[in-house]
Write a protein that holds these residues in place. Structure first.
Motif, PDB file in Angstrom:
ATOM      1  N   ARG A 122      53.169  72.876  50.534  1.00 42.20           N
ATOM      2  CA  ARG A 122      51.917  73.507  50.574  1.00 42.20           C
ATOM      3  C   ARG A 122      51.232  72.643  49.428  1.00 42.20           C
ATOM      4  NH1 ARG A 122      54.693  79.076  50.018  1.00 42.20           N
ATOM      5  NH2 ARG A 122      55.311  79.442  52.059  1.00 42.20           N
ATOM      6  N   PHE A 123      51.439  72.350  48.378  1.00 42.12           N
ATOM      7  CA  PHE A 123      50.825  71.645  47.422  1.00 42.12           C
ATOM      8  C   PHE A 123      50.152  70.265  48.046  1.00 42.12           C
ATOM      9  CE2 PHE A 123      50.676  68.669  43.979  1.00 42.12           C
ATOM     10  CZ  PHE A 123      49.530  69.150  43.329  1.00 42.12           C
ATOM     11  N   ASN A 163      49.745  69.274  50.920  1.00 42.10           N
ATOM     12  CA  ASN A 163      48.925  69.679  52.203  1.00 42.10           C
ATOM     13  C   ASN A 163      47.459  69.991  51.437  1.00 42.10           C
ATOM     14  OD1 ASN A 163      50.314  69.342  54.222  1.00 42.10           O
ATOM     15  ND2 ASN A 163      50.943  71.468  54.606  1.00 42.10           N
ATOM     16  N   CYS A 164      47.372  70.676  50.427  1.00 39.12           N
ATOM     17  CA  CYS A 164      46.409  70.949  49.670  1.00 39.12           C
ATOM     18  C   CYS A 164      45.658  69.610  49.067  1.00 39.12           C
ATOM     19  CB  CYS A 164      46.719  71.980  48.577  1.00 39.12           C
ATOM     20  SG  CYS A 164      46.645  73.719  49.302  1.00 39.12           S
ATOM     21  N   VAL A 165      46.447  68.718  48.489  1.00 36.90           N
ATOM     22  CA  VAL A 165      46.043  67.481  47.890  1.00 36.90           C
ATOM     23  C   VAL A 165      45.504  66.646  49.093  1.00 36.90           C
ATOM     24  CG1 VAL A 165      46.813  65.325  46.616  1.00 36.90           C
ATOM     25  CG2 VAL A 165      47.656  67.748  45.876  1.00 36.90           C
ATOM     26  N   LEU A 176      44.240  67.566  51.962  1.00 42.31           N
ATOM     27  CA  LEU A 176      42.926  67.950  52.338  1.00 42.31           C
ATOM     28  C   LEU A 176      41.910  67.793  51.575  1.00 42.31           C
ATOM     29  CD1 LEU A 176      44.213  71.205  53.943  1.00 42.31           C
ATOM     30  CD2 LEU A 176      43.695  69.237  55.184  1.00 42.31           C
ATOM     31  N   ASP A 177      41.999  67.944  50.257  1.00 47.28           N
ATOM     32  CA  ASP A 177      41.183  67.578  49.279  1.00 47.28           C
ATOM     33  C   ASP A 177      40.494  66.142  49.230  1.00 47.28           C
ATOM     34  OD1 ASP A 177      40.929  70.238  48.286  1.00 47.28           O
ATOM     35  OD2 ASP A 177      42.346  69.901  46.557  1.00 47.28           O
TER      36      ASP A 177
END
Length: 81
Positions: A29-30, A32-34, A36-37
């Motif tokens: 999850r982390f 994926n967020c990185v 996307l950012d």
């Protein structure tokens, strides 16, 4: 031996497996967020570069190439009435 050591070992292994799976899910999850950012930042930079290029070419006020052709055409004289 009374068999309790085997039960404890199995429980310990199950606990460790659950812990590792949970940790991997959190890491996924982390990441994926990185990702996307980072993609968002790259898109922002690309948009800024496009705007800079358009400004350099003097086309800031030009209609978008995706606008319909009729909207981009200037009315010919005498057709307004």
């Amino acid at each position: 031996m009374d068999g309790h050591d085997g039960d404890n070992s199995k429980q310990s292994t199950a606990d460790m497996t659950a812990f590792v799976q949970n940790l991997l899910q959190q890491m996924f999850r982390f990441l994926n967020c990185v990702v996307l950012d980072e993609m968002g930042n790259r898109i922002d930079e690309l948009e800024q570069s496009i705007n800079d290029l358009r400004a350099e070419m003097g086309q800031e006020g030009s209609p978008s190439p995706s606008a319909p052709a009729k909207a981009r055409e200037e009315p010919k004289s005498g057709e307004d009435s």
